[in-house]
Scaffold this motif. Structure first.
Motif, PDB file in Angstrom:
ATOM      1  N   ASP A 298       0.854  -1.186   0.000  1.00  0.00           N
ATOM      2  CA  ASP A 298       0.000   0.000   0.000  1.00  0.00           C
ATOM      3  C   ASP A 298       0.891   1.236   0.000  1.00  0.00           C
ATOM      4  O   ASP A 298       1.471   1.606   1.007  1.00  0.00           O
ATOM      5  CB  ASP A 298      -0.906  -0.005   1.231  1.00  0.00           C
ATOM      6  CG  ASP A 298      -1.987   1.061   1.154  1.00  0.00           C
ATOM      7  OD1 ASP A 298      -1.984   1.849   0.185  1.00  0.00           O
ATOM      8  OD2 ASP A 298      -2.843   1.100   2.054  1.00  0.00           O
ATOM      9  N   ALA A 299       0.999   1.860  -1.158  1.00  0.00           N
ATOM     10  CA  ALA A 299       1.855   3.038  -1.327  1.00  0.00           C
ATOM     11  C   ALA A 299       1.045   4.301  -1.551  1.00  0.00           C
ATOM     12  O   ALA A 299       1.612   5.363  -1.840  1.00  0.00           O
ATOM     13  CB  ALA A 299       2.809   2.812  -2.502  1.00  0.00           C
ATOM     14  N   GLY A 300      -0.278   4.208  -1.441  1.00  0.00           N
ATOM     15  CA  GLY A 300      -1.118   5.377  -1.668  1.00  0.00           C
ATOM     16  C   GLY A 300      -1.310   5.716  -3.128  1.00  0.00           C
ATOM     17  O   GLY A 300      -1.840   6.780  -3.465  1.00  0.00           O
ATOM     18  N   ILE A 301      -0.884   4.821  -4.010  1.00  0.00           N
ATOM     19  CA  ILE A 301      -1.074   5.013  -5.446  1.00  0.00           C
ATOM     20  C   ILE A 301      -1.354   3.647  -6.057  1.00  0.00           C
ATOM     21  O   ILE A 301      -0.651   2.676  -5.774  1.00  0.00           O
ATOM     22  CB  ILE A 301       0.146   5.681  -6.115  1.00  0.00           C
ATOM     23  CG1 ILE A 301      -0.126   5.934  -7.607  1.00  0.00           C
ATOM     24  CG2 ILE A 301       1.415   4.883  -5.910  1.00  0.00           C
ATOM     25  CD1 ILE A 301       0.942   6.802  -8.271  1.00  0.00           C
ATOM     26  N   SER A 302      -2.390   3.552  -6.857  1.00  0.00           N
ATOM     27  CA  SER A 302      -2.781   2.288  -7.457  1.00  0.00           C
ATOM     28  C   SER A 302      -2.163   2.151  -8.839  1.00  0.00           C
ATOM     29  O   SER A 302      -2.600   2.799  -9.787  1.00  0.00           O
ATOM     30  CB  SER A 302      -4.307   2.187  -7.554  1.00  0.00           C
ATOM     31  OG  SER A 302      -4.680   1.038  -8.296  1.00  0.00           O
ATOM     32  N   SER A 303      -1.157   1.285  -8.961  1.00  0.00           N
ATOM     33  CA  SER A 303      -0.596   1.026 -10.279  1.00  0.00           C
ATOM     34  C   SER A 303      -1.634   0.379 -11.188  1.00  0.00           C
ATOM     35  O   SER A 303      -1.628   0.601 -12.406  1.00  0.00           O
ATOM     36  CB  SER A 303       0.636   0.128 -10.162  1.00  0.00           C
ATOM     37  OG  SER A 303       0.328  -1.087  -9.494  1.00  0.00           O
ATOM     38  N   THR A 304      -2.551  -0.378 -10.611  1.00  0.00           N
ATOM     39  CA  THR A 304      -3.603  -1.013 -11.405  1.00  0.00           C
ATOM     40  C   THR A 304      -4.505   0.037 -12.044  1.00  0.00           C
ATOM     41  O   THR A 304      -4.732   0.031 -13.263  1.00  0.00           O
ATOM     42  CB  THR A 304      -4.431  -1.960 -10.527  1.00  0.00           C
ATOM     43  OG1 THR A 304      -3.583  -2.989 -10.005  1.00  0.00           O
ATOM     44  CG2 THR A 304      -5.577  -2.598 -11.319  1.00  0.00           C
ATOM     45  N   LEU A 305      -5.015   0.971 -11.242  1.00  0.00           N
ATOM     46  CA  LEU A 305      -5.936   1.977 -11.780  1.00  0.00           C
ATOM     47  C   LEU A 305      -5.237   2.956 -12.708  1.00  0.00           C
ATOM     48  O   LEU A 305      -5.754   3.292 -13.776  1.00  0.00           O
ATOM     49  CB  LEU A 305      -6.621   2.729 -10.640  1.00  0.00           C
ATOM     50  CG  LEU A 305      -7.750   1.993  -9.926  1.00  0.00           C
ATOM     51  CD1 LEU A 305      -8.366   2.893  -8.862  1.00  0.00           C
ATOM     52  CD2 LEU A 305      -8.818   1.523 -10.902  1.00  0.00           C
ATOM     53  N   HIS A 306      -4.062   3.426 -12.318  1.00  0.00           N
ATOM     54  CA  HIS A 306      -3.353   4.383 -13.176  1.00  0.00           C
ATOM     55  C   HIS A 306      -2.976   3.756 -14.510  1.00  0.00           C
ATOM     56  O   HIS A 306      -3.074   4.406 -15.562  1.00  0.00           O
ATOM     57  CB  HIS A 306      -2.113   4.927 -12.464  1.00  0.00           C
ATOM     58  CG  HIS A 306      -2.411   6.060 -11.529  1.00  0.00           C
ATOM     59  ND1 HIS A 306      -2.672   7.341 -11.969  1.00  0.00           N
ATOM     60  CD2 HIS A 306      -2.501   6.099 -10.177  1.00  0.00           C
ATOM     61  CE1 HIS A 306      -2.906   8.123 -10.930  1.00  0.00           C
ATOM     62  NE2 HIS A 306      -2.803   7.395  -9.828  1.00  0.00           N
ATOM     63  N   THR A 307      -2.555   2.502 -14.469  1.00  0.00           N
ATOM     64  CA  THR A 307      -2.209   1.816 -15.711  1.00  0.00           C
ATOM     65  C   THR A 307      -3.437   1.620 -16.580  1.00  0.00           C
ATOM     66  O   THR A 307      -3.409   1.876 -17.798  1.00  0.00           O
ATOM     67  CB  THR A 307      -1.547   0.462 -15.396  1.00  0.00           C
ATOM     68  OG1 THR A 307      -0.337   0.687 -14.655  1.00  0.00           O
ATOM     69  CG2 THR A 307      -1.224  -0.292 -16.660  1.00  0.00           C
ATOM     70  N   ALA A 308      -4.530   1.166 -15.970  1.00  0.00           N
ATOM     71  CA  ALA A 308      -5.759   0.974 -16.739  1.00  0.00           C
ATOM     72  C   ALA A 308      -6.236   2.287 -17.355  1.00  0.00           C
ATOM     73  O   ALA A 308      -6.684   2.322 -18.507  1.00  0.00           O
ATOM     74  CB  ALA A 308      -6.843   0.390 -15.837  1.00  0.00           C
ATOM     75  N   ARG A 309      -6.124   3.378 -16.624  1.00  0.00           N
ATOM     76  CA  ARG A 309      -6.555   4.681 -17.149  1.00  0.00           C
ATOM     77  C   ARG A 309      -5.660   5.133 -18.289  1.00  0.00           C
ATOM     78  O   ARG A 309      -6.133   5.682 -19.284  1.00  0.00           O
ATOM     79  CB  ARG A 309      -6.565   5.708 -16.019  1.00  0.00           C
ATOM     80  CG  ARG A 309      -7.729   5.513 -15.060  1.00  0.00           C
ATOM     81  CD  ARG A 309      -7.581   6.333 -13.789  1.00  0.00           C
ATOM     82  NE  ARG A 309      -8.682   6.065 -12.885  1.00  0.00           N
ATOM     83  CZ  ARG A 309      -8.683   6.354 -11.593  1.00  0.00           C
ATOM     84  NH1 ARG A 309      -7.614   6.927 -11.052  1.00  0.00           N
ATOM     85  NH2 ARG A 309      -9.725   6.070 -10.840  1.00  0.00           N
ATOM     86  N   SER A 310      -4.345   4.891 -18.168  1.00  0.00           N
ATOM     87  CA  SER A 310      -3.447   5.314 -19.232  1.00  0.00           C
ATOM     88  C   SER A 310      -3.708   4.535 -20.514  1.00  0.00           C
ATOM     89  O   SER A 310      -3.427   5.028 -21.616  1.00  0.00           O
ATOM     90  CB  SER A 310      -1.992   5.136 -18.795  1.00  0.00           C
ATOM     91  OG  SER A 310      -1.615   3.769 -18.756  1.00  0.00           O
ATOM     92  N   TRP A 311      -4.271   3.341 -20.388  1.00  0.00           N
ATOM     93  CA  TRP A 311      -4.601   2.528 -21.554  1.00  0.00           C
ATOM     94  C   TRP A 311      -6.032   2.784 -22.057  1.00  0.00           C
ATOM     95  O   TRP A 311      -6.479   2.112 -22.993  1.00  0.00           O
ATOM     96  CB  TRP A 311      -4.435   1.054 -21.221  1.00  0.00           C
ATOM     97  CG  TRP A 311      -3.002   0.643 -21.005  1.00  0.00           C
ATOM     98  CD1 TRP A 311      -1.882   1.285 -21.455  1.00  0.00           C
ATOM     99  CD2 TRP A 311      -2.543  -0.514 -20.293  1.00  0.00           C
ATOM    100  NE1 TRP A 311      -0.754   0.599 -21.062  1.00  0.00           N
ATOM    101  CE2 TRP A 311      -1.120  -0.503 -20.352  1.00  0.00           C
ATOM    102  CE3 TRP A 311      -3.181  -1.549 -19.612  1.00  0.00           C
ATOM    103  CZ2 TRP A 311      -0.340  -1.492 -19.752  1.00  0.00           C
ATOM    104  CZ3 TRP A 311      -2.404  -2.540 -19.017  1.00  0.00           C
ATOM    105  CH2 TRP A 311      -1.007  -2.517 -19.094  1.00  0.00           C
ATOM    106  N   GLY A 312      -6.717   3.710 -21.436  1.00  0.00           N
ATOM    107  CA  GLY A 312      -8.066   4.027 -21.872  1.00  0.00           C
ATOM    108  C   GLY A 312      -9.098   2.991 -21.489  1.00  0.00           C
ATOM    109  O   GLY A 312     -10.168   2.896 -22.112  1.00  0.00           O
ATOM    110  N   LEU A 313      -8.837   2.215 -20.433  1.00  0.00           N
ATOM    111  CA  LEU A 313      -9.755   1.154 -20.030  1.00  0.00           C
ATOM    112  C   LEU A 313     -10.801   1.613 -19.032  1.00  0.00           C
ATOM    113  O   LEU A 313     -11.749   0.876 -18.756  1.00  0.00           O
ATOM    114  CB  LEU A 313      -8.958  -0.009 -19.425  1.00  0.00           C
ATOM    115  CG  LEU A 313      -7.899  -0.637 -20.336  1.00  0.00           C
ATOM    116  CD1 LEU A 313      -7.201  -1.778 -19.622  1.00  0.00           C
ATOM    117  CD2 LEU A 313      -8.522  -1.118 -21.636  1.00  0.00           C
ATOM    118  N   THR A 314     -10.623   2.799 -18.484  1.00  0.00           N
ATOM    119  CA  THR A 314     -11.585   3.301 -17.505  1.00  0.00           C
ATOM    120  C   THR A 314     -12.125   4.645 -17.983  1.00  0.00           C
ATOM    121  O   THR A 314     -11.893   5.674 -17.350  1.00  0.00           O
ATOM    122  CB  THR A 314     -10.937   3.445 -16.124  1.00  0.00           C
ATOM    123  OG1 THR A 314      -9.828   4.364 -16.225  1.00  0.00           O
ATOM    124  CG2 THR A 314     -10.419   2.114 -15.627  1.00  0.00           C
TER     125      THR A 314
END
Length: 349
Positions: A298-314
């Motif tokens: 838990d680093a206070g940043i979600s690599s899962t969400l940020h990565t998905a957003r950068s790929w246009g998945l969200t």
């Protein structure tokens, strides 16, 4: 490979129980996917009621982990349910590597048409055919040895992937033995720029376009030295023809993000440096995507969400509700950047 090494014991010692856990109900077994020269297993999750031609994210676990454990901790299947895309999990087996590491240091497993990397490609092809995946929206990510193998897949099959996210991983083809692998992990003996880029160029006959590259690394990673993150960026900078220095530097969720913009104006390469984080996948447990586990931090940043957003998945920060469509989430303020008039995420630096 059938060797047992003290080094792999150290890397994977805290995963002994999770590696034996059965796959949860959210994951299905991909029974057959070609000749499977790497002798890997495969699991997947395809949410019900997906739109035609969905995207696919390929996720590679780290040493000592398995598909089910990594999926539960990283939250990729949950994101797939909420935002509407498919997930594929290649999985290592003990007879290939006693510590369940993908064999990123074995040339026979990372060369195009051979070994584990070809098995991963065969899985992708099977998923694409059986589930109508959009070939222009296939992505890959992985942690540690999985990150190194994700990089190998991007290098060997660049025409297959639109983007990749390498978490605490290593450059392509920088080690050909276990001792060399540990040297590279410590940051020793990493090839120079010319050599790194030559190895990428030799991996395939591809002439472009090339997948975008996202690199994530903890600033106090004691297992894979941060020098490897820099080397990955160097390895990909040639084919993307980006400037030597980053085009932008910004703080995102308390951590530094550097980006290298190509001649088309897109961020072709990005680097997230996660402050005070050791070896692992950065999560933001408060986001609802991710659970703390060994090497899932838990680093206070979600690599899962940020990565998905950068790929246009969200798109538009909307979650998919079965039978209803999409509803806006309550967390857009967690992400640095602006929303365009259409609701799509845009970064302005």
């Amino acid at each position: 490979m059938r060797f047992l090494l003290d080094g792999f014991k150290r890397v994977a010692r805290s995963h002994k129980r999770s590696a034996a856990a059965p796959a949860p109900a959210t994951l299905s077994r991909l029974q057959t996917f070609g000749s499977n020269p790497g002798a890997l297993q495969a699991w997947y999750h395809v949410p019900e009621g997906l739109t035609k031609a969905p995207a696919l994210v390929v996720v590679l676990h780290g040493c000592g982990q398995n598909a089910a454990g990594y999926d539960q901790a990283a939250g990729w299947s949950k994101a797939a349910e909420d935002f509407g895309f498919a997930v594929l999990y290649p999985e290592q087996i003990h007879t290939n590597n006693p510590k369940l590491c993908f064999n990123w240091f074995n040339l026979g497993d990372i060369r195009r048409g051979q070994g584990e990397v070809h098995s991963i490609w065969q899985m992708v092809e099977t998923m694409t055919t059986e589930h109508g995946i959009n070939r222009d929206r296939i992505y890959i990510t992985g942690l540690s040895a999985g990150g190194a193998m994700a990089n190998a897949a991007l290098c060997a099959y660049p025409e297959t992937f639109a983007g990749g996210a390498i978490i605490a991983g290593l450059p392509y083809a920088v080690a050909t033995s276990v001792p060399a692998a540990f040297d590279r992990m410590r940051g020793h003996g990493i090839p120079n720029e010319e050599c790194l880029q030559e190895r990428l160029a030799e991996a395939s006959s591809h002439i472009g376009p090339w997948p975008t590259i996202s690199v994530w690394h903890g600033t106090i990673d004691g297992t894979v030295a941060q020098a490897n993150a820099s080397a990955i960026i160097t390895q990909w900078s040639g084919v993307h023809d980006v400037p030597l220095n980053p085009s932008s530097v910004k703080t995102v969720d308390g951590h530094k993000r550097l980006a290298w913009r190509d001649r088309f104006g897109r961020d072709a390469i990005e680097l997230y440096l996660i402050e005070r984080m050791d070896h692992g996948t950065p999560l933001d447990v408060a986001s609802g995507y991710g659970q703390i586990a060994p090497y899932m931090l838990d680093a206070g940043i979600s690599s899962t969400l940020h990565t998905a957003r950068s790929w246009g998945l969200t798109p538009a920060f909307r979650r998919r509700l079965k039978g209803i469509g999409y509803v806006r989430t309550t967390r857009p303020a967690q992400v640095t950047g602006d929303l365009s008039p259409t609701g799509r995420k845009t970064f302005k630096w």
